[in-house]
Every structure is written in structure tokens, then in C-alpha cells.
Design a protein around this motif. Sequence first.
Motif, PDB file in Angstrom:
ATOM      1  N   HIS A 295       0.814  -1.221   0.000  1.00 45.47           N
ATOM      2  CA  HIS A 295       0.000   0.000   0.000  1.00 45.47           C
ATOM      3  C   HIS A 295       0.849   1.273   0.000  1.00 45.47           C
ATOM      4  N   GLY A 296       2.143   1.123  -0.279  1.00 42.13           N
ATOM      5  CA  GLY A 296       2.990   2.299  -0.473  1.00 42.13           C
ATOM      6  C   GLY A 296       3.754   2.773   0.744  1.00 42.13           C
ATOM      7  N   VAL A 297       3.717   2.021   1.850  1.00 45.82           N
ATOM      8  CA  VAL A 297       4.458   2.420   3.044  1.00 45.82           C
ATOM      9  C   VAL A 297       5.778   1.654   3.053  1.00 45.82           C
ATOM     10  N   VAL A 298       6.880   2.402   3.034  1.00 44.53           N
ATOM     11  CA  VAL A 298       8.203   1.769   3.027  1.00 44.53           C
ATOM     12  C   VAL A 298       9.063   2.364   4.134  1.00 44.53           C
ATOM     13  N   GLU A 299      10.016   1.553   4.572  1.00 36.43           N
ATOM     14  CA  GLU A 299      10.940   1.998   5.612  1.00 36.43           C
ATOM     15  C   GLU A 299      11.942   2.977   5.002  1.00 36.43           C
ATOM     16  N   ILE A 300      12.264   4.016   5.757  1.00 36.13           N
ATOM     17  CA  ILE A 300      13.263   4.992   5.314  1.00 36.13           C
ATOM     18  C   ILE A 300      14.643   4.419   5.592  1.00 36.13           C
ATOM     19  N   GLU A 301      15.466   4.400   4.570  1.00 35.49           N
ATOM     20  CA  GLU A 301      16.834   3.923   4.740  1.00 35.49           C
ATOM     21  C   GLU A 301      17.583   4.960   5.574  1.00 35.49           C
ATOM     22  N   ALA A 302      18.207   4.508   6.643  1.00 28.48           N
ATOM     23  CA  ALA A 302      18.844   5.472   7.530  1.00 28.48           C
ATOM     24  C   ALA A 302      20.261   5.091   7.929  1.00 28.48           C
ATOM     25  N   ASP A 303      20.521   3.848   8.220  1.00 25.30           N
ATOM     26  CA  ASP A 303      21.812   3.442   8.773  1.00 25.30           C
ATOM     27  C   ASP A 303      22.937   3.629   7.756  1.00 25.30           C
ATOM     28  N   GLY A 304      23.904   4.495   8.096  1.00 25.56           N
ATOM     29  CA  GLY A 304      25.072   4.718   7.255  1.00 25.56           C
ATOM     30  C   GLY A 304      24.878   5.713   6.119  1.00 25.56           C
ATOM     31  N   VAL A 305      23.700   6.275   5.963  1.00 26.64           N
ATOM     32  CA  VAL A 305      23.459   7.234   4.871  1.00 26.64           C
ATOM     33  C   VAL A 305      23.694   8.658   5.361  1.00 26.64           C
ATOM     34  N   LYS A 306      23.837   9.569   4.416  1.00 28.25           N
ATOM     35  CA  LYS A 306      24.016  10.982   4.762  1.00 28.25           C
ATOM     36  C   LYS A 306      22.729  11.493   5.414  1.00 28.25           C
ATOM     37  N   PHE A 307      22.892  12.279   6.456  1.00 26.94           N
ATOM     38  CA  PHE A 307      21.749  12.816   7.198  1.00 26.94           C
ATOM     39  C   PHE A 307      20.907  13.717   6.299  1.00 26.94           C
ATOM     40  N   ASP A 308      19.604  13.463   6.281  1.00 28.29           N
ATOM     41  CA  ASP A 308      18.643  14.263   5.510  1.00 28.29           C
ATOM     42  C   ASP A 308      17.541  14.702   6.472  1.00 28.29           C
ATOM     43  N   PRO A 309      17.460  16.002   6.777  1.00 27.77           N
ATOM     44  CA  PRO A 309      16.478  16.461   7.767  1.00 27.77           C
ATOM     45  C   PRO A 309      15.019  16.232   7.366  1.00 27.77           C
ATOM     46  N   THR A 310      14.767  15.980   6.091  1.00 31.99           N
ATOM     47  CA  THR A 310      13.389  15.694   5.683  1.00 31.99           C
ATOM     48  C   THR A 310      13.007  14.249   5.966  1.00 31.99           C
ATOM     49  N   LEU A 311      14.023  13.393   6.155  1.00 31.66           N
ATOM     50  CA  LEU A 311      13.759  11.974   6.399  1.00 31.66           C
ATOM     51  C   LEU A 311      14.212  11.500   7.778  1.00 31.66           C
ATOM     52  N   HIS A 312      15.154  12.221   8.355  1.00 35.85           N
ATOM     53  CA  HIS A 312      15.744  11.794   9.630  1.00 35.85           C
ATOM     54  C   HIS A 312      15.555  12.865  10.696  1.00 35.85           C
ATOM     55  N   GLN A 313      15.418  12.393  11.927  1.00 32.42           N
ATOM     56  CA  GLN A 313      15.350  13.307  13.066  1.00 32.42           C
ATOM     57  C   GLN A 313      16.558  13.000  13.951  1.00 32.42           C
ATOM     58  N   ALA A 314      17.483  13.960  14.012  1.00 28.40           N
ATOM     59  CA  ALA A 314      18.695  13.757  14.808  1.00 28.40           C
ATOM     60  C   ALA A 314      18.353  13.923  16.281  1.00 28.40           C
ATOM     61  N   VAL A 315      18.543  12.856  17.030  1.00 28.82           N
ATOM     62  CA  VAL A 315      18.254  12.874  18.458  1.00 28.82           C
ATOM     63  C   VAL A 315      19.542  13.105  19.242  1.00 28.82           C
ATOM     64  N   GLN A 316      20.643  12.687  18.638  1.00 26.21           N
ATOM     65  CA  GLN A 316      21.927  12.774  19.324  1.00 26.21           C
ATOM     66  C   GLN A 316      23.021  12.911  18.269  1.00 26.21           C
ATOM     67  N   THR A 317      24.123  13.547  18.663  1.00 27.58           N
ATOM     68  CA  THR A 317      25.286  13.618  17.779  1.00 27.58           C
ATOM     69  C   THR A 317      26.483  13.025  18.508  1.00 27.58           C
ATOM     70  N   VAL A 318      27.369  12.427  17.735  1.00 25.39           N
ATOM     71  CA  VAL A 318      28.609  11.874  18.281  1.00 25.39           C
ATOM     72  C   VAL A 318      29.757  12.357  17.412  1.00 25.39           C
ATOM     73  N   ALA A 319      30.948  12.277  17.944  1.00 26.93           N
ATOM     74  CA  ALA A 319      32.126  12.693  17.182  1.00 26.93           C
ATOM     75  C   ALA A 319      32.376  11.693  16.054  1.00 26.93           C
ATOM     76  N   ALA A 320      32.703  12.213  14.890  1.00 29.03           N
ATOM     77  CA  ALA A 320      32.974  11.358  13.733  1.00 29.03           C
ATOM     78  C   ALA A 320      34.356  10.741  13.859  1.00 29.03           C
ATOM     79  N   GLU A 321      34.458   9.463  13.512  1.00 36.58           N
ATOM     80  CA  GLU A 321      35.747   8.774  13.577  1.00 36.58           C
ATOM     81  C   GLU A 321      36.641   9.192  12.421  1.00 36.58           C
ATOM     82  N   ASN A 322      36.046   9.523  11.274  1.00 34.35           N
ATOM     83  CA  ASN A 322      36.812  10.017  10.123  1.00 34.35           C
ATOM     84  C   ASN A 322      35.935  10.995   9.334  1.00 34.35           C
TER      85      ASN A 322
END
Length: 194
Positions: free
Chosen positions: A136-163
Motif C-alpha cells: 500500500h505504499g508504506v516503506v521503511e526509510i533507509e537510515a543506517d550509514g546514509v548521509k543525514f537528511d532532515p526531511t527523512l531523519h530526526q537527529a536525536v543525538q550527535t557523536v564525534a565522527a571517527e573520520n
Amino acid sequence: MSKEEFPSEKNLDKEENTSKPKKAVKKEAAKGEETKKNNENQKLAKEIADLKEKNKDLEDKYLRSEAEIQNMQNRYTKERAQLIKYESQSLAKDVLPAMDNLERALSVEADDDVSKQLKKGVQMTLDALVKAMKDHGVVEIEADGVKFDPTLHQAVQTVAAENDDQKDHVVQVLQKGYQYKDRTLRPAMVVVAQ
């Protein structure tokens, strides 16, 4: 000949004097009628011009009304198509917490056979629900490891980047997000590397 037979100069002058005013009166009457006709023609010409202007205004209003009606019909058709397209959105939104609960139930370790059977049943239920949602057209938003997109993701926490490659990318998904057709039903709650 008698005096009566020949008109005297005095009589001729009298006749001319009396005939001149008659001609002048006729000329003045003719001029008056002509002026009257000119006035009537001017009035009629003005009336015709006014009627033409009114006709032009009415035609303009008619064309504008026709255009407005056409715009309203187009807007109605578009809104109706949107309603039909997204009619299941509220139902899908209401089902998401049930899917979350089923996923939480699956995260619990099963030690004995009864628990494993129960877990298998929950997995089958979740799979059927996910399939129905996809159909019926409902799909999971790909999130793990992708570039942050504020229209699709809600940042709850930030951590220091390893690289540097990890910067502004999602490093952990706390809650799955879902899209219904081209709308975000619920953004994915994520942890972002900075």
C-alpha cells in the motif's frame, strides 16, 4: 390701368418684407430641426458607446468567471486526486506503533522451544504486516550509514565522527522511519556523526 393693377414700390417692399421673415423662419426651423437631429444623434451615439462599453465589461466578466470556474474545477480535481492518493495515510500512521512493538518483541532472546515458537509467530505476523504496508505504499526509510537528511531523519543525538567520511552521516538508528508514497509518515530517529 388703375393703381390696383400695378403694385407700387411700397407694396413690393411690403411683400418682400413679409416674405423674408417667412423664409428666415423656415431656415431657422430647419436649422432647429437639424440641431435637434444632431443632438439626438449625439445622444444615440453616446448611448451606443455606453452600451458597447457595458457589453465589453460584461464579456470580460464572463470570460473571467469562466476562467475561475475552470481553475476551481482543476483545483478540485487535483485535491481529490491528492485525497485518493493519501487516503490510507492515517491508517498507516496508526499501524506503525504496532510494528514497533512487534520488532521489540522479536529483540527478546528466546531460550526454550515455546518461546522460539512464539517468536516465530511474531516474526511471521511482522513480515505479513510489513508486506501489506509495502503493498500500500508504506516503506521503511533507509537510515543506517546514509548521509543525514532532515526531511527523512530526526537527529536525536550527535557523536564525534571517527573520520571525515563519516561526518554528517547516520551512525545509529534509534527508531525506524517510514514513508507513505512520497510523504514522510515518521522520520527515522537517528544518531549523527559530527
